[in-house]
Motif scaffolding. Sequence first.
Motif, PDB file in Angstrom:
ATOM      1  N   SER A   1     107.261  52.505  99.546  1.00 39.45           N
ATOM      2  CA  SER A   1     107.479  51.846 100.902  1.00 39.45           C
ATOM      3  C   SER A   1     106.779  50.821 100.136  1.00 39.45           C
ATOM      4  CB  SER A   1     106.519  53.146 101.651  1.00 39.45           C
ATOM      5  OG  SER A   1     105.711  53.725 100.937  1.00 39.45           O
ATOM      6  N   ASP A   2     106.745  49.791 101.410  1.00 45.54           N
ATOM      7  CA  ASP A   2     106.200  48.496 101.269  1.00 45.54           C
ATOM      8  C   ASP A   2     104.920  48.698 102.687  1.00 45.54           C
ATOM      9  OD1 ASP A   2     105.399  45.750 102.183  1.00 45.54           O
ATOM     10  OD2 ASP A   2     107.017  45.182 103.480  1.00 45.54           O
ATOM     11  N   ILE A   3     103.924  48.325 102.119  1.00 42.43           N
ATOM     12  CA  ILE A   3     102.586  48.156 102.613  1.00 42.43           C
ATOM     13  C   ILE A   3     102.222  47.131 102.897  1.00 42.43           C
ATOM     14  CG2 ILE A   3     100.829  49.481 103.715  1.00 42.43           C
ATOM     15  CD1 ILE A   3     101.064  51.772 101.112  1.00 42.43           C
ATOM     16  N   SER A   4     102.518  46.405 104.364  1.00 39.16           N
ATOM     17  CA  SER A   4     101.815  45.038 104.426  1.00 39.16           C
ATOM     18  C   SER A   4     100.045  44.352 104.159  1.00 39.16           C
ATOM     19  CB  SER A   4     102.090  44.318 105.735  1.00 39.16           C
ATOM     20  OG  SER A   4     100.990  44.635 106.241  1.00 39.16           O
ATOM     21  N   PRO A   5      99.130  43.928 103.573  1.00 36.19           N
ATOM     22  CA  PRO A   5      98.007  43.614 103.425  1.00 36.19           C
ATOM     23  C   PRO A   5      97.644  44.316 104.113  1.00 36.19           C
ATOM     24  CG  PRO A   5      99.239  42.195 102.006  1.00 36.19           C
ATOM     25  CD  PRO A   5      99.983  42.721 102.983  1.00 36.19           C
ATOM     26  N   LYS A   6      97.447  44.025 105.775  1.00 35.15           N
ATOM     27  CA  LYS A   6      97.022  44.034 106.834  1.00 35.15           C
ATOM     28  C   LYS A   6      96.639  45.340 107.421  1.00 35.15           C
ATOM     29  CE  LYS A   6     100.125  42.259 110.195  1.00 35.15           C
ATOM     30  NZ  LYS A   6     100.592  43.650 110.804  1.00 35.15           N
ATOM     31  N   ASP A   7      97.301  46.111 106.720  1.00 36.78           N
ATOM     32  CA  ASP A   7      97.861  47.944 107.607  1.00 36.78           C
ATOM     33  C   ASP A   7      97.000  48.291 106.617  1.00 36.78           C
ATOM     34  OD1 ASP A   7      99.135  46.731 109.654  1.00 36.78           O
ATOM     35  OD2 ASP A   7     100.587  46.791 109.136  1.00 36.78           O
ATOM     36  N   ALA A   8      97.120  47.966 104.956  1.00 30.99           N
ATOM     37  CA  ALA A   8      96.507  49.101 104.298  1.00 30.99           C
ATOM     38  C   ALA A   8      95.068  49.141 103.827  1.00 30.99           C
ATOM     39  CB  ALA A   8      96.921  48.527 102.415  1.00 30.99           C
ATOM     40  N   LEU A   9      94.903  50.249 103.249  1.00 28.93           N
ATOM     41  CA  LEU A   9      93.835  51.068 102.644  1.00 28.93           C
ATOM     42  C   LEU A   9      94.074  50.522 100.895  1.00 28.93           C
ATOM     43  CD1 LEU A   9      92.600  53.823 104.589  1.00 28.93           C
ATOM     44  CD2 LEU A   9      91.621  51.750 104.134  1.00 28.93           C
ATOM     45  N   GLU A  10      93.383  49.635 100.635  1.00 28.78           N
ATOM     46  CA  GLU A  10      93.070  49.977  99.142  1.00 28.78           C
ATOM     47  C   GLU A  10      92.690  50.027  98.457  1.00 28.78           C
ATOM     48  OE1 GLU A  10      95.726  46.113  97.732  1.00 28.78           O
ATOM     49  OE2 GLU A  10      95.083  45.729  99.769  1.00 28.78           O
ATOM     50  N   ARG A  11      92.621  50.660  97.462  1.00 26.52           N
ATOM     51  CA  ARG A  11      91.198  50.571  96.631  1.00 26.52           C
ATOM     52  C   ARG A  11      91.706  50.770  94.755  1.00 26.52           C
ATOM     53  NH1 ARG A  11      89.157  50.950 100.482  1.00 26.52           N
ATOM     54  NH2 ARG A  11      87.590  51.941 101.874  1.00 26.52           N
ATOM     55  N   GLU A  12      90.440  50.606  94.097  1.00 26.39           N
ATOM     56  CA  GLU A  12      90.397  50.476  92.910  1.00 26.39           C
ATOM     57  C   GLU A  12      89.544  51.021  92.150  1.00 26.39           C
ATOM     58  OE1 GLU A  12      91.158  46.425  91.968  1.00 26.39           O
ATOM     59  OE2 GLU A  12      91.069  47.161  90.077  1.00 26.39           O
ATOM     60  N   LEU A  13      89.867  51.673  91.023  1.00 30.01           N
ATOM     61  CA  LEU A  13      88.673  51.810  90.332  1.00 30.01           C
ATOM     62  C   LEU A  13      88.093  50.831  89.269  1.00 30.01           C
ATOM     63  CD1 LEU A  13      86.721  54.291  89.915  1.00 30.01           C
ATOM     64  CD2 LEU A  13      88.438  55.105  87.299  1.00 30.01           C
ATOM     65  N   LEU A  14      86.675  51.176  89.019  1.00 25.83           N
ATOM     66  CA  LEU A  14      86.294  49.958  87.682  1.00 25.83           C
ATOM     67  C   LEU A  14      85.524  50.324  87.151  1.00 25.83           C
ATOM     68  CD1 LEU A  14      85.109  46.062  88.731  1.00 25.83           C
ATOM     69  CD2 LEU A  14      83.296  47.873  87.374  1.00 25.83           C
ATOM     70  N   LEU A  15      85.372  50.090  85.990  1.00 24.98           N
ATOM     71  CA  LEU A  15      84.856  51.201  84.782  1.00 24.98           C
ATOM     72  C   LEU A  15      83.852  49.762  84.284  1.00 24.98           C
ATOM     73  CD1 LEU A  15      85.754  54.445  82.990  1.00 24.98           C
ATOM     74  CD2 LEU A  15      84.079  54.342  84.427  1.00 24.98           C
ATOM     75  N   ALA A  16      82.378  49.681  83.995  1.00 27.60           N
ATOM     76  CA  ALA A  16      82.099  48.653  83.097  1.00 27.60           C
ATOM     77  C   ALA A  16      80.770  48.581  82.271  1.00 27.60           C
ATOM     78  CB  ALA A  16      81.775  47.151  83.812  1.00 27.60           C
ATOM     79  N   THR A  17      80.756  48.297  80.876  1.00 26.66           N
ATOM     80  CA  THR A  17      79.727  48.570  80.288  1.00 26.66           C
ATOM     81  C   THR A  17      78.655  47.582  79.999  1.00 26.66           C
ATOM     82  OG1 THR A  17      80.975  51.138  78.931  1.00 26.66           O
ATOM     83  CG2 THR A  17      78.933  49.988  77.799  1.00 26.66           C
ATOM     84  N   ILE A  18      77.728  47.457  80.480  1.00 26.73           N
ATOM     85  CA  ILE A  18      76.987  45.775  80.181  1.00 26.73           C
ATOM     86  C   ILE A  18      75.720  46.832  79.328  1.00 26.73           C
ATOM     87  CG2 ILE A  18      75.526  44.497  81.492  1.00 26.73           C
ATOM     88  CD1 ILE A  18      77.456  47.277  83.577  1.00 26.73           C
ATOM     89  N   LYS A  19      75.695  45.858  78.474  1.00 26.11           N
ATOM     90  CA  LYS A  19      74.105  45.810  77.715  1.00 26.11           C
ATOM     91  C   LYS A  19      72.739  45.160  78.124  1.00 26.11           C
ATOM     92  CE  LYS A  19      75.718  46.279  72.815  1.00 26.11           C
ATOM     93  NZ  LYS A  19      76.550  46.914  73.300  1.00 26.11           N
ATOM     94  N   THR A  20      71.767  46.002  78.720  1.00 26.05           N
ATOM     95  CA  THR A  20      71.314  45.356  78.825  1.00 26.05           C
ATOM     96  C   THR A  20      69.604  45.577  77.932  1.00 26.05           C
ATOM     97  OG1 THR A  20      70.115  47.478  79.643  1.00 26.05           O
ATOM     98  CG2 THR A  20      71.312  46.167  81.090  1.00 26.05           C
ATOM     99  N   ASP A  21      68.241  45.203  78.851  1.00 25.75           N
ATOM    100  CA  ASP A  21      67.576  45.226  78.036  1.00 25.75           C
ATOM    101  C   ASP A  21      66.067  45.317  78.944  1.00 25.75           C
ATOM    102  OD1 ASP A  21      66.637  42.362  79.096  1.00 25.75           O
ATOM    103  OD2 ASP A  21      67.616  41.691  76.679  1.00 25.75           O
ATOM    104  N   VAL A  22      64.970  45.373  79.243  1.00 28.35           N
ATOM    105  CA  VAL A  22      63.914  45.393  79.688  1.00 28.35           C
ATOM    106  C   VAL A  22      64.135  44.702  80.660  1.00 28.35           C
ATOM    107  CG1 VAL A  22      61.529  46.112  79.843  1.00 28.35           C
ATOM    108  CG2 VAL A  22      62.170  46.654  77.807  1.00 28.35           C
ATOM    109  N   ASP A  23      63.972  43.097  79.966  1.00 27.32           N
ATOM    110  CA  ASP A  23      64.139  41.916  80.925  1.00 27.32           C
ATOM    111  C   ASP A  23      65.399  42.414  82.262  1.00 27.32           C
ATOM    112  OD1 ASP A  23      61.938  41.220  79.333  1.00 27.32           O
ATOM    113  OD2 ASP A  23      63.300  39.786  78.335  1.00 27.32           O
ATOM    114  N   ASN A  24      66.261  42.811  81.698  1.00 30.62           N
ATOM    115  CA  ASN A  24      67.121  42.404  83.191  1.00 30.62           C
ATOM    116  C   ASN A  24      67.660  43.819  83.581  1.00 30.62           C
ATOM    117  OD1 ASN A  24      69.021  43.277  81.340  1.00 30.62           O
ATOM    118  ND2 ASN A  24      69.692  41.682  80.950  1.00 30.62           N
ATOM    119  N   ARG A  25      66.767  44.794  83.850  1.00 32.95           N
ATOM    120  CA  ARG A  25      67.628  45.872  83.788  1.00 32.95           C
ATOM    121  C   ARG A  25      67.543  46.413  85.490  1.00 32.95           C
ATOM    122  NH1 ARG A  25      67.996  51.318  80.201  1.00 32.95           N
ATOM    123  NH2 ARG A  25      68.667  49.985  79.240  1.00 32.95           N
TER     124      ARG A  25
END
Lengths: 181, 571
Positions: free
Chosen positions: A92-116
Amino acid sequence: MSATPEPFLGVIDHTPVRHHILSVLVENKAGVLARIAGLFARRGFNIYSLAVAPAESGARFSRVTIVVDAESAPLEQIVGQLDKLVNVVAISDISPKDALERELLLATIKTDVDNRTSLLDIIANAGAAIVDVDAKSVTVMLAGTPGGCDELERALESFAEVELHRTGRVALPRLGKTASA
Amino acid sequence: MQLTGAQALIKSLEQQGVEVVFGLPGGAILPVYDPLIDSSIRHILVRHEQGAGHMAEGYALATGRPGVAMVTSGPGATNIVTPIANAHMDSTPLVVITGQVASGSIGTDAFQECDITGITMGITKHNFLVKSAQEIPRAVAAAFHLATTGRPGPVLIDVPKDVTQSMMDWWYPSTIEEYDLPGYRPDVPLDEDAIARAVALIDAAERPVLYVGGGTLKSRASAELLAFAERTKMPVVTTLMARGAFPDSHEQHLGMPGMHGMYTAVTAIQRSDLLISLGARFDDRVTGKIPAFAAGAKVIHVDIDKAEFNKVRHADVAVQSNVAAALLAFDAASATPRNLDAWWRQIRDWQERYPLVYEEPSIDGLLRPQHVIQAIAAKAEPGTIIASGVGQHQMWASQFWKFEEPGTWINSGGAGTMGFGVPSAIGAKVGRPERTVWCIDGDGCFQMTAQELVTARAEGIPIKVAILNNAYLGMVRQWQEMFYEERYSEVYLSADLPDYVKWAEAMGCVGLRATNLKEMHDVIEEANKINDVPVVIDFRTDSSEKVFPMVAAGASNDDIMVHPLQRGASK
């Protein structure tokens, strides 16, 4: 942490309309993905993103969501050639304007007290969730629109070390809209 | 009933009505060759696996039934890749069985292991790696179903050695559902709306052309084509893949279109206002420069494969159907073009001015290849099957032989596989032993697969091979002469090396040679008398002969070059 209203409603304003979403039901057999990838490669069709998982019927079928660049070849050609793969059951071909699209993002970020603090702000604004934490880093998750994931990805660019993975999108037609077979 | 996988494989082939398998055994396929001894299936032992593939193709093209080839793993399998690719380009139904190393060894770089399903993924209609003996019947039944329905094509079954050695409970699928092909639906209901729109275009046409492609032969639509063409009085062209789909002797037939097509066939398409494509695919060898191809024509595109629509040329009406059903639907709706008298006057004028010509053969000079073909044709029985390799001789054979019925022209179209001639002729003769089979070959092509004449002699397959020996890779030479300022690069082969007569004799065939007109007629007579062993004739032909008409690669079909003898005449 207050819930942030979702900034996008499935329509990806930054994604050119030339992207089309093909939701492809395939037999769950060895080599099916290679057949699809090989077809796209030899016919010169471009894949923008690809997501694969077992489909509703259990182990027999998988659903492949392919975002294609419909300017690399006419969509009719892509669908016609894909349909000839014997293991492809339905497209099935879903045109972008008729689509409900979702994706998953996972990110690991180094942080310290200054930028947390600023990191926590970004996470909250994006509607993302923290799924793992230790003394020096956090792992965040966002299940959102591709546009929302893009925004979070951009916001995280200012941090020194980020390891980020995205799944590629899955899609369904919006309610009241239908996909063309 | 308990059978080994190997027994089940042979029994499955028997269930499919297979009468002959072309093949060559080796380690991984060894178990299957044992029950073959007890089978009614005839096995033709080839000398190279490529020969097995092309023989299976020749068999399929001559009989309309799927050709079957069986080879071992690794190099056995890779040697048959060229025929598979060839069959894929020409939509020829083929079932190829390859042995594979034992399941447990797959992926370990075992002896004679290669990923043949991976290699052939893009050049088969489908392929299977069979994982258990119990699955063999399903794989075989599905392979034949896939190869022969919808748009036909090659299907490969890869069978690991442990699978053929293990036991199974015999069964055979009795319904299509049991083939387990949920994604395969070759039967498409006829789109009545598309038919109606096509009929409207036909009714309005003043200069229509029926552009007949290989799909017309594949769908066995020759009778429907003849009826439709005669009722509507439309001119017909048959592509290289469709020669024989419409009788060459028919007055409505303009011949072959394309790069080396008849002037009238090419030009009628160019000037047409409606092109009705029947199982053709707008190949670049037919269209020339695409924007200039039949620029004023509307297009009705009939094809069983919807991916062909709008791939090369926009279809004003696309009819997804086999050719026969579409023609019957057009007839049922009484689709009839306007009065075509003016169109036919124009066409007859072109035909009169630009017939196929070549220079008169001289009494003692080298032979004209076109003349050799006509001389063979003049002494050939009706229904003779012609196979060819690829190159100048192929074009001349297509131009100068008169094809009157389906299955009489065995050739490699889309892939252009040199060396196709000899083995495909053998396959055709196996399929239709009552017919005379001539292979019109080139000297370059002959050298690529000639070893299969040993097979032909050993198996009692008396084909006749006419080598149009011009001592060159002739078509490449022609291009170098015309487009590379006569700078001949690596095209000279020598007329005397090898000695084709001795070579033929060494392979158990009769070898003959003709260097002048008298000898030409004599050796053809002599060859026609020999019906027990293969005959090879070395015809010494003039290397300066070129194939005309010609449309240069990428040029517009309007810029067709006629034979030098015809130049200067006004178009």
